[in-house]
Design an enzyme around this catalytic site. Structure first.
Site, PDB file in Angstrom:
ATOM      1  N   THR A 142     -15.516  58.655 -24.249  1.00  0.00           N
ATOM      2  CA  THR A 142     -14.987  60.054 -24.282  1.00  0.00           C
ATOM      3  C   THR A 142     -14.706  60.392 -25.793  1.00  0.00           C
ATOM      4  O   THR A 142     -14.850  61.438 -26.109  1.00  0.00           O
ATOM      5  CB  THR A 142     -13.622  60.232 -23.656  1.00  0.00           C
ATOM      6  OG1 THR A 142     -13.860  60.000 -22.137  1.00  0.00           O
ATOM      7  CG2 THR A 142     -12.842  61.388 -23.633  1.00  0.00           C
ATOM      8  N   SER A 166     -19.987  52.493 -23.631  1.00  0.00           N
ATOM      9  CA  SER A 166     -18.569  52.241 -23.339  1.00  0.00           C
ATOM     10  C   SER A 166     -18.995  50.876 -22.681  1.00  0.00           C
ATOM     11  O   SER A 166     -19.426  50.454 -21.958  1.00  0.00           O
ATOM     12  CB  SER A 166     -18.021  53.049 -22.463  1.00  0.00           C
ATOM     13  OG  SER A 166     -16.530  52.815 -22.246  1.00  0.00           O
ATOM     14  N   ALA A 167     -17.619  49.713 -23.221  1.00  0.00           N
ATOM     15  CA  ALA A 167     -18.043  48.455 -22.627  1.00  0.00           C
ATOM     16  C   ALA A 167     -17.687  48.189 -21.560  1.00  0.00           C
ATOM     17  O   ALA A 167     -18.334  47.384 -20.695  1.00  0.00           O
ATOM     18  CB  ALA A 167     -17.033  47.479 -23.813  1.00  0.00           C
ATOM     19  N   HIS A 168     -16.936  48.784 -20.648  1.00  0.00           N
ATOM     20  CA  HIS A 168     -16.463  48.586 -19.456  1.00  0.00           C
ATOM     21  C   HIS A 168     -17.518  48.841 -18.414  1.00  0.00           C
ATOM     22  O   HIS A 168     -17.232  48.651 -17.219  1.00  0.00           O
ATOM     23  CB  HIS A 168     -14.942  49.220 -19.036  1.00  0.00           C
ATOM     24  CG  HIS A 168     -15.191  50.740 -18.743  1.00  0.00           C
ATOM     25  ND1 HIS A 168     -15.227  51.012 -17.500  1.00  0.00           N
ATOM     26  CD2 HIS A 168     -15.175  51.675 -19.633  1.00  0.00           C
ATOM     27  CE1 HIS A 168     -15.196  52.599 -17.613  1.00  0.00           C
ATOM     28  NE2 HIS A 168     -15.308  52.663 -18.679  1.00  0.00           N
ATOM     29  N   CYS A 228     -13.597  59.764 -13.516  1.00  0.00           N
ATOM     30  CA  CYS A 228     -12.587  60.685 -14.225  1.00  0.00           C
ATOM     31  C   CYS A 228     -12.323  61.794 -13.502  1.00  0.00           C
ATOM     32  O   CYS A 228     -11.364  62.485 -14.111  1.00  0.00           O
ATOM     33  CB  CYS A 228     -13.561  60.903 -15.449  1.00  0.00           C
ATOM     34  SG  CYS A 228     -14.230  59.550 -16.440  1.00  0.00           S
ATOM     35  N   GLN A 267     -24.027  55.145 -18.952  1.00  0.00           N
ATOM     36  CA  GLN A 267     -24.705  54.602 -17.677  1.00  0.00           C
ATOM     37  C   GLN A 267     -25.773  53.671 -17.852  1.00  0.00           C
ATOM     38  O   GLN A 267     -26.019  52.940 -16.917  1.00  0.00           O
ATOM     39  CB  GLN A 267     -24.744  55.721 -16.487  1.00  0.00           C
ATOM     40  CG  GLN A 267     -23.547  56.284 -16.224  1.00  0.00           C
ATOM     41  CD  GLN A 267     -22.431  55.311 -15.463  1.00  0.00           C
ATOM     42  OE1 GLN A 267     -22.809  54.292 -14.918  1.00  0.00           O
ATOM     43  NE2 GLN A 267     -21.099  55.481 -15.498  1.00  0.00           N
ATOM     44  N   THR A 282      -6.777  50.639 -37.241  1.00  0.00           N
ATOM     45  CA  THR A 282      -7.077  49.047 -37.292  1.00  0.00           C
ATOM     46  C   THR A 282      -7.863  48.803 -35.977  1.00  0.00           C
ATOM     47  O   THR A 282      -7.648  49.337 -34.703  1.00  0.00           O
ATOM     48  CB  THR A 282      -5.706  48.315 -37.131  1.00  0.00           C
ATOM     49  OG1 THR A 282      -4.964  48.458 -38.297  1.00  0.00           O
ATOM     50  CG2 THR A 282      -6.218  46.817 -36.818  1.00  0.00           C
TER      51      THR A 282
END
Length: 349
Positions: free
Chosen positions: A72, A164-166, A291, A144, A202
């Site tokens: 996002t 995106s990692a997840h 989402c 995806q 960070t």
């Protein structure tokens, strides 16, 4: 008691063992990657190794990769203020920043006339429909497709992509932009100048470590052909659940789809009702993008593809993962078919 069966991998994936192990190891590092002392250098070294591993999985150079909080944020960085065009089938994280006016056909394929002024997804999260990404494309949502489809950023000719990692067995809250060398984008978060001045703040070292481990494992699974078995199981479900007298429509079955995704439309049986019934029966499925969960509305993706309001409100998405077993899937197919038949019988009565 029969174990629950998770069939919502496009929403998020279970955390891989490799990612968990890498994250636990990263928790033992004290330093800030921007600090110059020994502890900071150790954190920096881990982060840069991870950047290189993720770049390798993306088919890019380490200097191309910018860490962000997820797709996002990446979509906003890539698209905001650029006057880009997209189709209504794009994720809302993209369509919120673009003019969603590109044409889409009944199979979910988007027509592009100006790649340099457009954003396009590699694969749709609801339908699984895969797009051909043209060279010169301004922005590609790879979220995806990453880890499920062969892709190399360096060979693609695309300006900017993001992941995106997840979605690949990594942790939530970490993702990456990959930017063509020589292309500059304006930082939206300014402060300490981290990430080569492109994204201040960070870095999420623990998340980055898990992301890199998941990306490496995902590419290993892809190279080993493990998604082919998933696709075979998806096709078994597709044949068993769609067509015939039931009237259930398999969305996008005439074109290329993600190997794990099946979107079914059964007019008159609302998607949220299906999700609740299957949840009570021990199966986790979805009525669309995670989402949009909690919002009772028809799928704008299906409406853009030409489905009417009733059809778009009657969609269910099944998304499988590596390691799925035939017997639980057949149990799901039997449970869902039985529930559908009862609904259709009531509608005919």
């Amino acid at each position: 008691m029969v174990a629950r069966l998770y069939l919502d991998w496009n929403a998020t994936t279970p955390l891989r063992a490799e990612a968990r192990e890498a994250m636990l190891a990263a928790m033992d590092l004290t330093g800030n990657p921007s600090s110059v002392h020994a502890e900071g250098r150790a954190a920096k070294a881990l982060m840069e190794r991870a950047r290189g591993e993720i770049a390798t999985a993306l088919g890019a150079e380490a200097s191309d990769v910018v860490f962000v909080s997820g797709s996002t944020e990446a979509a906003a960085m890539a698209c905001a203020g650029r006057g880009l065009h997209c189709a209504e089938v794009e994720h809302e994280a993209v369509s919120a920043w673009c003019a969603a006016d590109l044409p889409v056909d009944r199979d979910g394929l988007v027509t592009l006339s100006n790649p340099a002024g457009s954003a396009l997804q590699l694969a749709n999260s609801e339908t699984g429909v895969v797009q051909k990404l043209p060279a010169g494309l301004a922005v590609a949502d790879l979220t995806q497709g990453f880890g499920k489809l062969p892709f190399a950023f360096d060979w693609s000719g695309i300006d900017i992509g993001f992941v995106s990692a997840h979605k690949i067995g990594g942790p939530k809250g970490i993702g990456a932009l990959v930017i063509r060398r020589g292309l500059e984008i304006a930082a939206q978060l300014k402060g300490g100048g981290q990430e080569m001045g492109r994204r201040a703040g960070t870095e999420n070292l623990i998340g980055i470590a898990g992301f890199a481990a998941a990306a490496t494992a995902a590419q290993r699974d892809l190279a080993a052909g493990r998604w082919q078995e998933v696709e075979e199981f998806r096709n078994i479900l597709d044949s068993a659940l769609s067509g015939g007298e039931s009237g259930t429509i398999s969305v996008g079955h005439k074109t290329a789809r993600l190997p794990n995704t099946l979107c079914l439309v059964t007019p008159g049986w609302k998607g949220e009702t299906q999700v609740m019934q299957m949840d009570l029966a021990g199966f986790a499925v979805s009525a669309g993008s995670a989402c949009s969960s909690g919002k009772v509305r028809s799928s704008r993706v299906l409406r853009a593809m030409g489905f009417d309001e009733a059809e778009a409100a009657s969609a269910m998405r099944i998304s499988l993962g590596i390691g799925v077993q035939r017997e639980p899937l057949l149990r799901f197919a039997e449970t869902w078919s039985r529930a559908r038949d009862k609904v259709l019988a009531r509608m005919k009565a």
